[in-house]
Design an enzyme around this catalytic site. Sequence first.
Site, PDB file in Angstrom:
ATOM      1  CG  PHE A 150      19.224 -62.489-126.555  1.00 14.62           C
ATOM      2  CD1 PHE A 150      19.337 -63.413-126.304  1.00 14.62           C
ATOM      3  CD2 PHE A 150      19.409 -61.523-127.574  1.00 14.62           C
ATOM      4  CE1 PHE A 150      18.673 -63.647-127.291  1.00 14.62           C
ATOM      5  CE2 PHE A 150      19.393 -62.126-128.953  1.00 14.62           C
ATOM      6  CZ  PHE A 150      19.237 -63.519-128.821  1.00 14.62           C
ATOM      7  CB  THR A 178      16.265 -59.328-129.985  1.00 12.25           C
ATOM      8  OG1 THR A 178      15.748 -60.319-130.825  1.00 12.25           O
ATOM      9  CG2 THR A 178      16.099 -60.708-128.712  1.00 12.25           C
TER      10      THR A 178
END
Length: 647
Positions: free
Chosen positions: A537, A535
């Site tokens: 960020f 992921t």
Amino acid sequence: MVIVLKKDISETDKKRIKDFLGEKNFKTNEVPGEEATIIAAVGHLKIDPSDVNILPGVEKVIPISKGYKLASREFNPLNSIVELSSSFGQKIRIGGQRIVSIAGPCAVEERERMFEIAREVSRSGACMLRGGAYKPRTSPYSFQGLGEEGVKMLKEAGDKYGLPVVTEIVASEHLSIMKKYGVDVLQIGARNMQNFDLLKEVGKSKIPVILKRGLCATLEEWLMSAEYLLSSGSENVILCERGIRTYEKATRNTLDLSAVPVLRGMTHLPIIVDPSHAVGIRDKIAPMALAAIAAGADGVIVEVHNCPEKAMSDGPQALLPEMFDKLMHDIEALAPVLGKNVVHVRSNSIENLQEKIRDKQEKKVCAYSGKRGAYAEQAVDRYFDGDVSAKPVDSFREIFKAVLSGQADYGMLPIENSLAGSVYQNYDNLSRFDDVSIVGALHLRIQHALLAPRGTSINSIKKVYSHPQAFAQCSKFLTEHKWEKIDAVSTATGAKIVSDYGTKDNAAIASTITAKYYNLDILQEDIQDDPRDYTRFVIISANDGKNSVQSETKEPNMATFMFSIENRAGALYECLGIFQKYGLSLSRLESRPRQGEPWHYWFYVDAELSGKEQKSEEYVHKVLDELKKSVEEIRLLGVYAEAGYSI
């Protein structure tokens, strides 16, 4: 007419253009901007625009036939933003995607009461404080205000709670007093909308102005009054609809909310609404304030008094503090529907500073969505290496609000996943919240596990809780089971829900770290579809903050742009060609619908900065300047360092 100047124009050519226009009896006003510098020439059109277009240094000429030239959409096709500074060092911006609330008593009456009201409206969400020190009243026997002492009192109250102040000016001789005490915004009342001598003097002062609509003024007459301010030197004018006089007697005036969307097509100036003076009835003010926001107003200005029965001016139309608090909650609920955000003052008041000292909060704060153990919290720990405190909030939108209000210095946002794709909600939030920038980024490896209360077996599970992205990342594992999937704010929130229920028919998908926080068993690890599950960020910070972050990459290596283009063939191709021209590799191109504009889109671009020259702010702004020529609207979301992958 509007003369757009070439970027490389010399001062000699610029002076030659102004002299030429002066000889033709045009009054000129130079307006430097991010995209281009223009000269606004005001006067009767006595020359052929082509005579100006051929002058050295002129990019193009835009004739304007309307009487309100500087206030017109032709002069500035984009919405103007009025920027104020608070005593806390915060920039309060009016216009764009923001909603502002200005509140306070009709008149400044006594010191203690003024400070009490300022505290109350600040706590409820007002970002500016209003109060009259000079009161033009219908009757000469009515309270006329405290004068200079009232101005001083208002400013002191505003400064204590970080609220820029608004007060009415009724005569030009009061300008020196307003300047002496640092009044942030002057208000021209309805009775003085066509007091042209006053407008000229106020315009020369260059103090931001709220210009109220006259009792019987047409929209064009109103804009012509704004033109007096602008042509006299004022650069920050806010229009305020406060009701007009009609045959109807049920309310004090008739609030003309149709003026808001109509004005949007006529002028670039910010527009606010005053429902207090419009309806004059306490319980009718909140509904009309909400209607004004729904109509597209940039904010509202309302009267608030903590003891209206003793008010010396307009007590019956003043909201009680608890009523204003309710109104602000309703505006907060309405804002996301309109694709806007509510402006708040930063929490830097004396009380908050004392509270921080008591709690020994010496570290800066980074907000994230979810509970203890969320992947976002792990991202905070990894990126800042323990140098900040992680603050959990209930949603992605709350992260933005925490950053803008000063409750957090940074926000940690998931923006995309290597398996499940983009987190569209945060792309949309970046378009709605104008006053934040991306200041850093990192990739975090995601390793999901199936968690459940002690003694649970996989066969007993009927429901599983997690974030929708986690469900998407574990789709292969979940297809093997016929469990009911229930969405949670974050993976850690799902784990907490399962822990709170404590029954053996519930499970959660979250990280193994979360298991120890909520006393859960790990039934199975690495259940994601692909071990290469990451992921990305991004870290956000308020634009007017003084926050910089250190990462393992010292120089910026990424720039993120957001822009919209005309709906024509080749428009996007032109923009992409500019990135190619400057040698920027695009690692991400995402499109999202613009709120309230069907078939109109925002495009988000992540550009990698590889060479030494590319990593400079100057180089990125060269790209930005060239892109501005091919787009309708553009914003540089950030130039920042992105940390490497966590294995």
